[in-house]
Design an enzyme around this catalytic site. Sequence first.
Site: not given
Ligand code: ADE
Ligand code: ZN
Length: 350
Positions: A30, A211, A289-290
């Site tokens: 993201h 998740e 992911d982030d």
């Molecule tokens: N938005 C950013 N990271 C996310 C994640 N791991 N799961 C769901 N939405 C997200």
């Molecule tokens: Zn994600």
Amino acid sequence: MSNTIDFSRIAKARLPELLQAMPKAELHMHIEGSLEPELIFALAQRNAITLSYSSVEALRAAYAFTDLQSFLDIYYAGASVLLHEQDFHDMAWAYLLKAKADHVVHTELFFDPQTHTERGVPFEVVVKGLTSACERAQRELGVSASLIMCFLRHLSEEDALATLEQALPYRDLFIGVGLDSSERGHPPEKFARVFARCRELGLHLVAHAGEEGPPEYIVNALDVLHVERIDHGVRCVESPALVERLARQGTALTVCPLSNIKLCVFKTMADHNLKTLLQHGLKVTVNSDDPAYFGGYLNQNFLATFADLDLDAQDAYTLARNSLEASFVSEERKAAWVSQLDQVFAQFAH
Ligand code: ADE
Ligand code: ZN
């Protein structure tokens, strides 16, 4: 070529170097999750925005998450410093430099337009700033980057449909759509109509599922939304029939190991089921992911996973190759990158 590489010739001690050097694709990132605290503060200053944290250190100290929602609250607050095209460009460029350093040859970046349009930032500003960074990455770094627009699942389907309408004039600037944000209580079928419309438009389709949500969310992402990849998907193991189906279909899972630990999906990396997923024959990929929030970019994810899960050079090859093959590029481009991958492994096995 992979059958001519003698993986047993690659010593365990050389794995970190190999993980770093191997060409790979990142398919679950993201872009708003790449905003480092330093950049959040710099953009806040540039845009005269007051943050509710007094310093970079205070903000970083708040990154102690208990679940997905506790992270999302901070993540959306961090994104509030993004106002202008240049801000979006700078954020994406900072990530793309990191991707280059990690030998990422191709990346498919998620972006969350609703996080910005809700605050009055026009869709055009978001998509143009990100696109100019992607084009620059190809030109200056030789890194291929494309965009996947995500719908926020905690908002309504009407909101997603309205976002799609806003996006249509820029249809050529993104390759697909995804579904992210709070998973529990927001099943894939809530977005059946908007995904059907995107499918008609010929967009690629992906969705976060499994998740925090149950295996049924993965099944419905496949059967109702018709997604081509599952983002995360780690809870599939709770349904043997689903695991068998995912393996048979070759559906890629974009797994994010450090994220899963930070958001308490698994207690420690040693508890992560990535190796089990591989042993079931699933098309697993590793992603960050982030990364600004979860403690590391792509290679950090590889290193942390290999350090705790007793994985070997053959696994490294499988993961890198899966990432290239699961990407949304032509078969010719995939083949060229797989051949680069083979060369790197051949050198290490020499
Ligand atoms: N938005 C950013 N990271 C996310 C994640 N791991 N799961 C769901 N939405 C997200
Ligand atoms: Zn994600």
